[in-house]
Scaffold this active site. Sequence first.
Site, PDB file in Angstrom:
ATOM      1  N   PRO A  15      34.991  40.447  49.360  1.00 54.87           N
ATOM      2  CA  PRO A  15      35.895  39.321  49.183  1.00 54.87           C
ATOM      3  C   PRO A  15      37.370  39.691  49.322  1.00 54.87           C
ATOM      4  O   PRO A  15      37.781  40.783  48.923  1.00 54.87           O
ATOM      5  CB  PRO A  15      35.597  38.839  47.752  1.00 54.87           C
ATOM      6  CG  PRO A  15      34.959  40.004  47.077  1.00 54.87           C
ATOM      7  CD  PRO A  15      34.208  40.733  48.145  1.00 54.87           C
ATOM      8  N   ASN A  16      38.098  38.769  49.904  1.00 58.05           N
ATOM      9  CA  ASN A  16      39.558  38.837  50.075  1.00 58.05           C
ATOM     10  C   ASN A  16      40.009  39.800  51.167  1.00 58.05           C
ATOM     11  O   ASN A  16      41.187  39.839  51.513  1.00 58.05           O
ATOM     12  CB  ASN A  16      40.266  39.184  48.746  1.00 58.05           C
ATOM     13  CG  ASN A  16      39.964  38.158  47.675  1.00 58.05           C
ATOM     14  OD1 ASN A  16      40.175  36.974  47.894  1.00 58.05           O
ATOM     15  ND2 ASN A  16      39.446  38.592  46.542  1.00 58.05           N
ATOM     16  N   ARG A  23      47.766  40.002  52.383  1.00 56.37           N
ATOM     17  CA  ARG A  23      47.483  40.144  50.960  1.00 56.37           C
ATOM     18  C   ARG A  23      48.101  41.430  50.411  1.00 56.37           C
ATOM     19  O   ARG A  23      47.763  42.527  50.876  1.00 56.37           O
ATOM     20  CB  ARG A  23      45.965  40.212  50.824  1.00 56.37           C
ATOM     21  CG  ARG A  23      45.452  40.572  49.483  1.00 56.37           C
ATOM     22  CD  ARG A  23      43.973  40.964  49.575  1.00 56.37           C
ATOM     23  NE  ARG A  23      43.476  41.187  48.241  1.00 56.37           N
ATOM     24  CZ  ARG A  23      42.469  41.990  47.959  1.00 56.37           C
ATOM     25  NH1 ARG A  23      41.838  42.638  48.916  1.00 56.37           N
ATOM     26  NH2 ARG A  23      42.097  42.149  46.722  1.00 56.37           N
ATOM     27  N   TYR A  28      47.830  47.238  50.137  1.00 57.14           N
ATOM     28  CA  TYR A  28      46.765  47.333  51.138  1.00 57.14           C
ATOM     29  C   TYR A  28      47.274  47.538  52.565  1.00 57.14           C
ATOM     30  O   TYR A  28      46.473  47.699  53.482  1.00 57.14           O
ATOM     31  CB  TYR A  28      45.875  46.087  51.070  1.00 57.14           C
ATOM     32  CG  TYR A  28      45.178  45.931  49.728  1.00 57.14           C
ATOM     33  CD1 TYR A  28      44.273  46.884  49.286  1.00 57.14           C
ATOM     34  CD2 TYR A  28      45.456  44.853  48.895  1.00 57.14           C
ATOM     35  CE1 TYR A  28      43.645  46.768  48.054  1.00 57.14           C
ATOM     36  CE2 TYR A  28      44.830  44.720  47.665  1.00 57.14           C
ATOM     37  CZ  TYR A  28      43.928  45.684  47.251  1.00 57.14           C
ATOM     38  OH  TYR A  28      43.308  45.563  46.029  1.00 57.14           O
ATOM     39  N   ASN A  79      33.019  48.386  51.954  1.00 56.06           N
ATOM     40  CA  ASN A  79      34.158  48.139  51.069  1.00 56.06           C
ATOM     41  C   ASN A  79      33.851  46.833  50.347  1.00 56.06           C
ATOM     42  O   ASN A  79      34.046  45.749  50.894  1.00 56.06           O
ATOM     43  CB  ASN A  79      35.466  48.025  51.847  1.00 56.06           C
ATOM     44  CG  ASN A  79      36.650  47.832  50.902  1.00 56.06           C
ATOM     45  OD1 ASN A  79      36.463  47.510  49.721  1.00 56.06           O
ATOM     46  ND2 ASN A  79      37.855  48.022  51.404  1.00 56.06           N
ATOM     47  N   ALA A  82      36.543  43.520  45.151  1.00 60.44           N
ATOM     48  CA  ALA A  82      36.414  43.474  43.688  1.00 60.44           C
ATOM     49  C   ALA A  82      34.960  43.498  43.222  1.00 60.44           C
ATOM     50  O   ALA A  82      34.687  43.840  42.066  1.00 60.44           O
ATOM     51  CB  ALA A  82      37.124  42.241  43.137  1.00 60.44           C
ATOM     52  N   HIS A  85      33.330  46.490  41.252  1.00 62.21           N
ATOM     53  CA  HIS A  85      33.490  46.812  39.841  1.00 62.21           C
ATOM     54  C   HIS A  85      32.467  46.121  38.922  1.00 62.21           C
ATOM     55  O   HIS A  85      32.409  46.447  37.743  1.00 62.21           O
ATOM     56  CB  HIS A  85      34.928  46.476  39.410  1.00 62.21           C
ATOM     57  CG  HIS A  85      35.949  47.015  40.376  1.00 62.21           C
ATOM     58  ND1 HIS A  85      36.062  48.369  40.644  1.00 62.21           N
ATOM     59  CD2 HIS A  85      36.855  46.399  41.195  1.00 62.21           C
ATOM     60  CE1 HIS A  85      37.012  48.553  41.561  1.00 62.21           C
ATOM     61  NE2 HIS A  85      37.505  47.375  41.912  1.00 62.21           N
ATOM     62  N   ASP A  92      21.875  46.842  43.552  1.00 64.86           N
ATOM     63  CA  ASP A  92      20.414  46.820  43.704  1.00 64.86           C
ATOM     64  C   ASP A  92      20.007  46.685  45.175  1.00 64.86           C
ATOM     65  O   ASP A  92      19.043  47.318  45.614  1.00 64.86           O
ATOM     66  CB  ASP A  92      19.813  45.668  42.890  1.00 64.86           C
ATOM     67  CG  ASP A  92      19.753  45.974  41.396  1.00 64.86           C
ATOM     68  OD1 ASP A  92      20.061  47.118  41.000  1.00 64.86           O
ATOM     69  OD2 ASP A  92      19.402  45.059  40.622  1.00 64.86           O
ATOM     70  N   GLU A 103      30.860  54.465  50.419  1.00 60.76           N
ATOM     71  CA  GLU A 103      31.749  53.481  49.776  1.00 60.76           C
ATOM     72  C   GLU A 103      33.171  53.736  50.261  1.00 60.76           C
ATOM     73  O   GLU A 103      33.606  54.894  50.357  1.00 60.76           O
ATOM     74  CB  GLU A 103      31.657  53.657  48.252  1.00 60.76           C
ATOM     75  CG  GLU A 103      32.540  52.697  47.472  1.00 60.76           C
ATOM     76  CD  GLU A 103      32.480  52.955  45.962  1.00 60.76           C
ATOM     77  OE1 GLU A 103      31.703  53.827  45.518  1.00 60.76           O
ATOM     78  OE2 GLU A 103      33.241  52.283  45.242  1.00 60.76           O
ATOM     79  N   HIS A 105      37.389  52.380  50.186  1.00 57.07           N
ATOM     80  CA  HIS A 105      38.486  51.560  49.668  1.00 57.07           C
ATOM     81  C   HIS A 105      39.785  51.954  50.346  1.00 57.07           C
ATOM     82  O   HIS A 105      40.041  53.156  50.545  1.00 57.07           O
ATOM     83  CB  HIS A 105      38.657  51.743  48.152  1.00 57.07           C
ATOM     84  CG  HIS A 105      37.422  51.392  47.396  1.00 57.07           C
ATOM     85  ND1 HIS A 105      37.049  50.098  47.157  1.00 57.07           N
ATOM     86  CD2 HIS A 105      36.456  52.172  46.866  1.00 57.07           C
ATOM     87  CE1 HIS A 105      35.906  50.088  46.506  1.00 57.07           C
ATOM     88  NE2 HIS A 105      35.517  51.334  46.313  1.00 57.07           N
ATOM     89  N   SER A 107      42.817  51.328  48.952  1.00 57.78           N
ATOM     90  CA  SER A 107      43.608  51.878  47.850  1.00 57.78           C
ATOM     91  C   SER A 107      42.754  52.889  47.089  1.00 57.78           C
ATOM     92  O   SER A 107      41.586  53.095  47.424  1.00 57.78           O
ATOM     93  CB  SER A 107      44.052  50.737  46.919  1.00 57.78           C
ATOM     94  OG  SER A 107      42.926  50.188  46.244  1.00 57.78           O
ATOM     95  N   ARG A 112      44.490  52.926  39.638  1.00 62.69           N
ATOM     96  CA  ARG A 112      45.002  51.575  39.375  1.00 62.69           C
ATOM     97  C   ARG A 112      44.562  51.086  37.982  1.00 62.69           C
ATOM     98  O   ARG A 112      44.363  51.897  37.090  1.00 62.69           O
ATOM     99  CB  ARG A 112      44.564  50.643  40.514  1.00 62.69           C
ATOM    100  CG  ARG A 112      45.107  51.111  41.885  1.00 62.69           C
ATOM    101  CD  ARG A 112      44.651  50.230  43.027  1.00 62.69           C
ATOM    102  NE  ARG A 112      45.148  48.861  42.875  1.00 62.69           N
ATOM    103  CZ  ARG A 112      44.676  47.825  43.580  1.00 62.69           C
ATOM    104  NH1 ARG A 112      43.708  48.020  44.475  1.00 62.69           N
ATOM    105  NH2 ARG A 112      45.177  46.621  43.395  1.00 62.69           N
ATOM    106  N   ARG A 116      39.370  48.728  37.364  1.00 63.87           N
ATOM    107  CA  ARG A 116      38.968  49.175  38.707  1.00 63.87           C
ATOM    108  C   ARG A 116      38.352  50.573  38.693  1.00 63.87           C
ATOM    109  O   ARG A 116      37.936  51.083  39.726  1.00 63.87           O
ATOM    110  CB  ARG A 116      40.177  49.172  39.653  1.00 63.87           C
ATOM    111  CG  ARG A 116      40.741  47.809  39.940  1.00 63.87           C
ATOM    112  CD  ARG A 116      41.853  47.910  40.994  1.00 63.87           C
ATOM    113  NE  ARG A 116      42.733  46.763  40.936  1.00 63.87           N
ATOM    114  CZ  ARG A 116      42.533  45.615  41.609  1.00 63.87           C
ATOM    115  NH1 ARG A 116      41.503  45.474  42.399  1.00 63.87           N
ATOM    116  NH2 ARG A 116      43.390  44.615  41.493  1.00 63.87           N
TER     117      ARG A 116
END
Length: 150
Positions: A15-16, A23, A28, A79, A82, A85, A92, A103, A105, A107, A112, A116
Amino acid sequence: MSTMSDRTVLLLSGPNLNLLGEREPDIYGSATLDDHLAGATAAATARGLTLEHVQSNHEGELVDAIHDARGRCAGIVVNPGAFTHYAWAIHDALAAFDGPIVELHLSNPAAREPWRHTSVVAPVAAGTIAGFGAAGYRMAVEAVADLLDR
Ligand code: DQA
């Protein structure tokens, strides 16, 4: 008969991340998700991999994309935004995927806010690339390629 492609990797964006470039650019960066996708695709092509990309703001759609990758894709770079977290359904779904998972990211979540610092994806990933901005997309593809070439 297996339809597993040993050279297709799924890049999943949570998301986002569709708003990258607009953003919080101080965190970012100014590159868009398409820019990151271009970098990841170039890295994949150089390693003989085909990259597929799915971005969604909806947890269930990301779960569906992971299910769809089962038996078909060799690895996943994710990625989760949010969802990293707290989205145990993504944990699953990834646990039910057979290939290597990296994984990613932009940032460094560990540097942070405290909320997070937990990743529910980390326990099912081979490793995490975080904090390197746009370069992380290339690094994550390299990491999954190395794992597949082992
Ligand atoms: C992010 C880090 C997450 O904490 C955040 O919610 C994001 C982006 C990153 O790429 O740095 O949406 O996954």
